[in-house]
Design a protein around this motif. Sequence first.
Motif, PDB file in Angstrom:
ATOM      1  N   SER A   1       0.897  -1.340   0.468  1.00  0.00           N
ATOM      2  CA  SER A   1       0.149   0.259   0.296  1.00  0.00           C
ATOM      3  C   SER A   1       1.035   1.345  -0.059  1.00  0.00           C
ATOM      4  O   SER A   1       1.099   1.215   0.822  1.00  0.00           O
ATOM      5  N   CYS A   2       0.379   2.505  -0.884  1.00  0.00           N
ATOM      6  CA  CYS A   2       1.232   3.425  -1.146  1.00  0.00           C
ATOM      7  C   CYS A   2       0.382   3.758   0.749  1.00  0.00           C
ATOM      8  O   CYS A   2      -0.552   4.400   0.779  1.00  0.00           O
ATOM      9  N   PRO A   3       1.397   4.771   0.981  1.00  0.00           N
ATOM     10  CA  PRO A   3       0.891   5.586   2.590  1.00  0.00           C
ATOM     11  C   PRO A   3       0.398   7.142   2.162  1.00  0.00           C
ATOM     12  O   PRO A   3       0.478   7.747   2.925  1.00  0.00           O
ATOM     13  N   GLY A   4       0.835   7.794   0.663  1.00  0.00           N
ATOM     14  CA  GLY A   4       0.528   8.946   0.629  1.00  0.00           C
ATOM     15  C   GLY A   4      -1.189   8.218  -0.168  1.00  0.00           C
ATOM     16  O   GLY A   4      -1.205   9.413   0.555  1.00  0.00           O
ATOM     17  N   CYS A   5      -1.233   7.957  -0.872  1.00  0.00           N
ATOM     18  CA  CYS A   5      -2.960   7.921  -1.749  1.00  0.00           C
ATOM     19  C   CYS A   5      -3.354   6.338  -1.174  1.00  0.00           C
ATOM     20  O   CYS A   5      -4.769   6.267  -1.568  1.00  0.00           O
ATOM     21  N   ALA A   6      -2.711   5.382  -0.031  1.00  0.00           N
ATOM     22  CA  ALA A   6      -3.037   4.661   0.009  1.00  0.00           C
ATOM     23  C   ALA A   6      -3.814   3.456  -0.970  1.00  0.00           C
ATOM     24  O   ALA A   6      -5.003   2.606  -0.809  1.00  0.00           O
ATOM     25  N   ALA A   7      -3.221   3.991  -2.553  1.00  0.00           N
ATOM     26  CA  ALA A   7      -3.943   2.966  -3.459  1.00  0.00           C
ATOM     27  C   ALA A   7      -2.810   1.131  -3.188  1.00  0.00           C
ATOM     28  O   ALA A   7      -1.921   1.196  -2.645  1.00  0.00           O
ATOM     29  N   GLU A   8      -3.381   0.524  -3.566  1.00  0.00           N
ATOM     30  CA  GLU A   8      -2.816  -0.782  -3.765  1.00  0.00           C
ATOM     31  C   GLU A   8      -1.934  -1.018  -4.879  1.00  0.00           C
ATOM     32  O   GLU A   8      -2.645  -0.997  -5.928  1.00  0.00           O
ATOM     33  N   LEU A   9      -0.612  -2.219  -4.286  1.00  0.00           N
ATOM     34  CA  LEU A   9       0.298  -1.907  -5.829  1.00  0.00           C
ATOM     35  C   LEU A   9       0.071  -3.137  -5.686  1.00  0.00           C
ATOM     36  O   LEU A   9       0.895  -3.992  -4.513  1.00  0.00           O
ATOM     37  N   GLU A  10       0.402  -4.224  -7.166  1.00  0.00           N
ATOM     38  CA  GLU A  10       1.277  -5.549  -7.413  1.00  0.00           C
ATOM     39  C   GLU A  10       2.705  -5.328  -7.400  1.00  0.00           C
ATOM     40  O   GLU A  10       2.587  -4.590  -8.663  1.00  0.00           O
ATOM     41  N   ILE A  11       3.060  -5.934  -7.431  1.00  0.00           N
ATOM     42  CA  ILE A  11       4.422  -6.218  -6.919  1.00  0.00           C
ATOM     43  C   ILE A  11       4.562  -7.135  -7.998  1.00  0.00           C
ATOM     44  O   ILE A  11       4.872  -8.580  -8.352  1.00  0.00           O
ATOM     45  N   GLN A  12       5.239  -6.513  -9.750  1.00  0.00           N
ATOM     46  CA  GLN A  12       4.855  -7.801 -11.039  1.00  0.00           C
ATOM     47  C   GLN A  12       6.426  -8.011 -11.348  1.00  0.00           C
ATOM     48  O   GLN A  12       6.128  -9.120 -11.563  1.00  0.00           O
ATOM     49  N   SER A  13       7.502  -7.568 -10.738  1.00  0.00           N
ATOM     50  CA  SER A  13       8.734  -7.900 -10.959  1.00  0.00           C
ATOM     51  C   SER A  13       9.507  -7.361 -10.079  1.00  0.00           C
ATOM     52  O   SER A  13       9.256  -6.194  -9.466  1.00  0.00           O
ATOM     53  N   THR A  14      10.458  -8.126  -9.305  1.00  0.00           N
ATOM     54  CA  THR A  14      11.541  -7.423  -8.257  1.00  0.00           C
ATOM     55  C   THR A  14      12.314  -7.312  -9.042  1.00  0.00           C
ATOM     56  O   THR A  14      13.461  -6.161  -8.313  1.00  0.00           O
ATOM     57  N   ALA A  15      13.208  -7.517  -9.631  1.00  0.00           N
ATOM     58  CA  ALA A  15      14.528  -7.649 -10.846  1.00  0.00           C
ATOM     59  C   ALA A  15      14.373  -7.465 -12.373  1.00  0.00           C
ATOM     60  O   ALA A  15      14.473  -8.609 -12.819  1.00  0.00           O
TER      61      ALA A  15
ATOM     62  N   ALA B   1      -3.248  -2.490  -8.117  1.00  0.00           N
ATOM     63  CA  ALA B   1      -3.003  -4.365  -7.899  1.00  0.00           C
ATOM     64  C   ALA B   1      -4.453  -4.037  -7.715  1.00  0.00           C
ATOM     65  O   ALA B   1      -5.916  -3.408  -8.072  1.00  0.00           O
ATOM     66  N   PRO B   2      -5.182  -5.485  -8.721  1.00  0.00           N
ATOM     67  CA  PRO B   2      -6.885  -6.292  -9.778  1.00  0.00           C
ATOM     68  C   PRO B   2      -7.823  -6.442  -8.577  1.00  0.00           C
ATOM     69  O   PRO B   2      -6.902  -6.439  -7.011  1.00  0.00           O
ATOM     70  N   GLU B   3      -8.835  -5.947  -9.153  1.00  0.00           N
ATOM     71  CA  GLU B   3     -10.055  -5.546  -7.612  1.00  0.00           C
ATOM     72  C   GLU B   3     -10.056  -7.199  -7.030  1.00  0.00           C
ATOM     73  O   GLU B   3     -10.669  -7.379  -8.584  1.00  0.00           O
ATOM     74  N   PRO B   4     -10.432  -7.021  -6.574  1.00  0.00           N
ATOM     75  CA  PRO B   4     -11.050  -8.667  -5.413  1.00  0.00           C
ATOM     76  C   PRO B   4     -12.075  -8.810  -6.662  1.00  0.00           C
ATOM     77  O   PRO B   4     -13.194  -7.932  -6.061  1.00  0.00           O
ATOM     78  N   GLU B   5     -12.462  -9.858  -7.140  1.00  0.00           N
ATOM     79  CA  GLU B   5     -13.708 -10.207  -7.507  1.00  0.00           C
ATOM     80  C   GLU B   5     -15.051 -10.947  -6.856  1.00  0.00           C
ATOM     81  O   GLU B   5     -14.226 -11.819  -5.239  1.00  0.00           O
ATOM     82  N   GLU B   6     -15.851 -10.962  -6.651  1.00  0.00           N
ATOM     83  CA  GLU B   6     -16.405 -11.408  -5.323  1.00  0.00           C
ATOM     84  C   GLU B   6     -17.101 -13.313  -5.533  1.00  0.00           C
ATOM     85  O   GLU B   6     -16.562 -13.190  -7.014  1.00  0.00           O
TER      86      GLU B   6
END
Length: 55
Positions: A25-39, A46-51
């Motif tokens: 989560s971004c501390p500034g805007c609270a957006a949820e971000l997914e790590i696509q790659s580390t290197a 991040a995609p919204e969870p589906e019901e």
Amino acid sequence: MDTQCVSCAGPLQIPADSYQGEIVSCPGCAAELEIQSTAPLALAIAPEPEEDWGE
């Protein structure tokens, strides 16, 4: 790892032990971000969870 939020461009600190697919989560805007790659480090909104309707 220091980077920028892909939503608000604010500063974002990613822990060194983070892994691909982890949600942060971004501390500034609270957006949820997914790590696509580390290197190299790559983030995406991040995609919204589906019901689950019990199917």
